[in-house]
Motif scaffolding. Sequence first.
Motif, mmCIF file in Angstrom:
data_model
loop_
_atom_site.group_PDB
_atom_site.id
_atom_site.type_symbol
_atom_site.label_atom_id
_atom_site.label_comp_id
_atom_site.label_asym_id
_atom_site.label_seq_id
_atom_site.Cartn_x
_atom_site.Cartn_y
_atom_site.Cartn_z
ATOM 1 N N ARG A 96 0.914 -1.337 -0.064
ATOM 2 C CA ARG A 96 -0.177 0.045 0.063
ATOM 3 C C ARG A 96 0.913 1.335 0.186
ATOM 4 N NH1 ARG A 96 -2.628 -4.129 2.520
ATOM 5 N NH2 ARG A 96 -5.220 -4.007 2.269
ATOM 6 N N VAL A 97 1.993 1.128 0.055
ATOM 7 C CA VAL A 97 2.999 2.299 -0.204
ATOM 8 C C VAL A 97 3.352 2.749 -1.424
ATOM 9 C CG1 VAL A 97 5.295 3.327 0.531
ATOM 10 C CG2 VAL A 97 3.911 1.846 2.247
ATOM 11 N N PRO A 98 3.283 3.922 -1.948
ATOM 12 C CA PRO A 98 3.481 4.224 -3.032
ATOM 13 C C PRO A 98 4.942 4.112 -3.733
ATOM 14 C CG PRO A 98 2.279 6.019 -2.180
ATOM 15 C CD PRO A 98 2.626 4.937 -1.078
ATOM 16 N N LEU A 99 5.301 3.990 -4.909
ATOM 17 C CA LEU A 99 6.857 3.482 -5.261
ATOM 18 C C LEU A 99 7.756 4.675 -5.020
ATOM 19 C CD1 LEU A 99 6.361 1.839 -8.774
ATOM 20 C CD2 LEU A 99 7.231 0.902 -6.580
ATOM 21 N N LEU A 153 6.882 -7.657 -7.272
ATOM 22 C CA LEU A 153 6.019 -6.982 -7.739
ATOM 23 C C LEU A 153 5.310 -7.582 -9.031
ATOM 24 C CD1 LEU A 153 7.522 -3.718 -8.126
ATOM 25 C CD2 LEU A 153 5.443 -4.270 -6.781
ATOM 26 N N ARG A 154 4.124 -7.490 -9.325
ATOM 27 C CA ARG A 154 3.405 -7.847 -10.578
ATOM 28 C C ARG A 154 2.990 -6.834 -11.433
ATOM 29 N NH1 ARG A 154 5.473 -11.628 -8.793
ATOM 30 N NH2 ARG A 154 4.795 -13.431 -7.979
ATOM 31 N N ARG A 155 2.641 -5.872 -10.701
ATOM 32 C CA ARG A 155 2.594 -4.484 -11.650
ATOM 33 C C ARG A 155 3.463 -3.449 -11.393
ATOM 34 N NH1 ARG A 155 -0.614 0.299 -11.130
ATOM 35 N NH2 ARG A 155 -1.716 0.755 -13.096
ATOM 36 N N PHE A 156 4.118 -2.812 -12.540
ATOM 37 C CA PHE A 156 5.003 -1.418 -12.196
ATOM 38 C C PHE A 156 4.642 -0.807 -13.229
ATOM 39 C CE2 PHE A 156 8.625 0.954 -13.068
ATOM 40 C CZ PHE A 156 8.933 1.392 -11.846
ATOM 41 N N ASP A 157 4.445 0.663 -12.607
ATOM 42 C CA ASP A 157 3.906 2.027 -13.236
ATOM 43 C C ASP A 157 4.819 2.945 -12.815
ATOM 44 O OD1 ASP A 157 2.833 4.091 -14.684
ATOM 45 O OD2 ASP A 157 0.870 3.668 -14.216
ATOM 46 N N ALA A 158 5.675 3.424 -13.866
ATOM 47 C CA ALA A 158 6.665 4.383 -13.342
ATOM 48 C C ALA A 158 6.260 5.832 -12.818
ATOM 49 C CB ALA A 158 7.717 4.561 -14.691
ATOM 50 N N ALA A 159 4.895 5.969 -13.438
ATOM 51 C CA ALA A 159 4.036 7.174 -13.052
ATOM 52 C C ALA A 159 3.925 7.162 -11.777
ATOM 53 C CB ALA A 159 2.715 7.291 -13.756
ATOM 54 N N GLN A 171 7.658 6.609 -2.283
ATOM 55 C CA GLN A 171 7.825 6.486 -0.847
ATOM 56 C C GLN A 171 8.781 5.403 -0.501
ATOM 57 O OE1 GLN A 171 4.465 6.934 1.882
ATOM 58 N NE2 GLN A 171 3.842 8.778 0.732
ATOM 59 N N LEU A 172 8.793 4.425 -1.261
ATOM 60 C CA LEU A 172 9.597 3.240 -1.040
ATOM 61 C C LEU A 172 11.126 3.566 -1.492
ATOM 62 C CD1 LEU A 172 7.606 0.196 -2.872
ATOM 63 C CD2 LEU A 172 8.053 0.753 -0.385
ATOM 64 N N LEU A 173 11.556 4.366 -2.461
ATOM 65 C CA LEU A 173 12.395 4.993 -2.607
ATOM 66 C C LEU A 173 13.363 5.854 -1.476
ATOM 67 C CD1 LEU A 173 12.322 6.422 -6.191
ATOM 68 C CD2 LEU A 173 13.655 4.402 -5.547
ATOM 69 N N TRP A 174 12.528 6.273 -0.769
ATOM 70 C CA TRP A 174 12.775 7.052 0.488
ATOM 71 C C TRP A 174 12.913 6.049 1.755
ATOM 72 C CZ3 TRP A 174 14.718 12.016 0.347
ATOM 73 C CH2 TRP A 174 14.125 12.750 -0.689
ATOM 74 N N LEU A 175 12.065 5.131 1.665
ATOM 75 C CA LEU A 175 12.129 4.222 2.785
ATOM 76 C C LEU A 175 13.460 3.311 2.624
ATOM 77 C CD1 LEU A 175 10.731 2.848 5.251
ATOM 78 C CD2 LEU A 175 9.766 1.287 3.546
ATOM 79 N N GLN A 176 13.812 3.025 1.320
ATOM 80 C CA GLN A 176 15.114 1.971 1.342
ATOM 81 C C GLN A 176 16.188 2.926 1.955
ATOM 82 O OE1 GLN A 176 17.487 2.286 -1.340
ATOM 83 N NE2 GLN A 176 16.854 4.111 -2.024
ATOM 84 N N ARG A 177 16.364 4.143 2.308
ATOM 85 C CA ARG A 177 17.491 4.837 2.394
ATOM 86 C C ARG A 177 17.695 4.926 4.244
ATOM 87 N NH1 ARG A 177 17.078 10.202 -1.374
ATOM 88 N NH2 ARG A 177 16.839 9.257 -3.240
ATOM 89 N N VAL A 178 16.595 4.305 4.654
ATOM 90 C CA VAL A 178 16.385 4.417 6.344
ATOM 91 C C VAL A 178 17.556 3.786 6.881
ATOM 92 C CG1 VAL A 178 15.297 4.162 8.195
ATOM 93 C CG2 VAL A 178 13.963 4.919 6.358
ATOM 94 N N SER A 179 17.734 2.352 6.372
ATOM 95 C CA SER A 179 18.606 1.612 6.996
ATOM 96 C C SER A 179 18.920 0.285 5.947
ATOM 97 C CB SER A 179 18.254 1.078 8.432
ATOM 98 O OG SER A 179 17.088 0.279 8.159
ATOM 99 N N ARG A 180 19.935 -0.351 6.562
ATOM 100 C CA ARG A 180 20.163 -1.672 5.602
ATOM 101 C C ARG A 180 18.884 -2.536 5.600
ATOM 102 N NH1 ARG A 180 26.718 -3.117 6.797
ATOM 103 N NH2 ARG A 180 27.304 -1.265 5.940
ATOM 104 N N ALA A 181 18.195 -3.055 6.673
ATOM 105 C CA ALA A 181 17.257 -3.670 6.746
ATOM 106 C C ALA A 181 15.859 -3.177 6.473
ATOM 107 C CB ALA A 181 16.677 -3.883 8.345
ATOM 108 N N PHE A 182 15.740 -1.912 6.351
ATOM 109 C CA PHE A 182 14.612 -1.444 5.263
ATOM 110 C C PHE A 182 15.045 -1.570 3.803
ATOM 111 C CE2 PHE A 182 12.939 1.195 9.056
ATOM 112 C CZ PHE A 182 11.585 0.658 8.747
ATOM 113 N N ARG A 183 16.200 -1.296 3.550
ATOM 114 C CA ARG A 183 16.505 -1.642 2.239
ATOM 115 C C ARG A 183 16.417 -2.940 1.677
ATOM 116 N NH1 ARG A 183 19.916 1.449 -1.352
ATOM 117 N NH2 ARG A 183 20.728 0.287 -3.144
ATOM 118 N N ALA A 184 16.736 -3.868 2.525
ATOM 119 C CA ALA A 184 16.474 -5.419 2.342
ATOM 120 C C ALA A 184 14.974 -5.718 2.177
ATOM 121 C CB ALA A 184 17.038 -6.362 3.278
ATOM 122 N N LEU A 185 14.008 -4.954 3.087
ATOM 123 C CA LEU A 185 12.780 -5.253 3.098
ATOM 124 C C LEU A 185 11.967 -4.779 1.551
ATOM 125 C CD1 LEU A 185 10.095 -6.065 4.227
ATOM 126 C CD2 LEU A 185 9.996 -3.666 5.415
#
Length: 311
Positions: free
Chosen positions: A46-49, A73-79, A51-65
């Motif tokens: 439920r998290v927009p892509l 992913l089954r659907r990817f929309d660059a928009a 925000q995922l880019l920002w989330l993966q910068r928090v820590s190594r664990a978040f990056r792995a998640l």
Amino acid sequence: DPRLRSITEADSQVTVTRGRRRQRPFTRRLLDLPWEDVLLPHVLSRVPLRQLLWLQRVSRAFRALVQLHLARLRRFDAAQVGPQIPRAALAWLLRDAEGLQELALAPCHEWLSDEDLVPVLARNPQLRSVALAGCGQLSRRALGALAEGCPRLQRLSLAHCDWVDGLALRGLADRCPALEELDLTACRQLKDEAIVYLAQRRGAGLRSLSLAVNANVGDTAVQELARNCPELQHLDLTGCLRVGSDGIRTLAEYCPALRSLRVRHCHHVAEPSLSRLRKRGVDIDVEPPLHQALVLLQDMVGFAPFVNLQV
């Protein structure tokens, strides 16, 4: 985002201090929750892509998640990332994806090249829907890789891709047996011969086709589509200046499933050829001449006059 912050709850642990009972709270963090059963299906989905880019910068664990989520992913929309996405960001987002079924890359149209796209297609043979509208830096090689590596492809948008020519379309028609929806808007290198080949090879399954804004497409292509596409439901011929009434009459005769037809700016299409389709309830973007005249008269005199339609 508050959904991504630590979760704090009161525990039932009880300690005794000088004869008094008191609860001692403990801290449960987001990453302590089960990844496979909770975080991936119910939180990260439920998290927009962006925000995922920002989330993966928090820590190594978040990056792995986040990487684990992207790999599933089954659907990817660059928009979802934004109107413009850097090449490095796209490469990172898609580097582990191997189960994509839908891929939309229109926001990457200014720089997306064969070298960027072909590896993604090779890793995702289950793709059923691909949108590459406006991606003018691609070539016939990318379309060949798509046709060769994604046999289940059903929907494809190549709108405003000037590099699409007859040879590229032939390869697509030969290798994509499941193709149902195809957008070739403003693919101006395509001529009647290429559309005829498409109709003969894949017409039986086509349900939606756009040939809009192509002055090279004429009645020959439309008539062949009509004779070979019995399941055709949506056809866009907007701005196809060589299309005339003969092609439309053939559509009315051979396409019983047709639901919508776009013929705006097709100046050689006359109302008698459209009337049969109107009687069947087909949605046509051009109003009947009488209706157009009434609207014009209303604009001129400021009211809609009463007209005896039986005259």
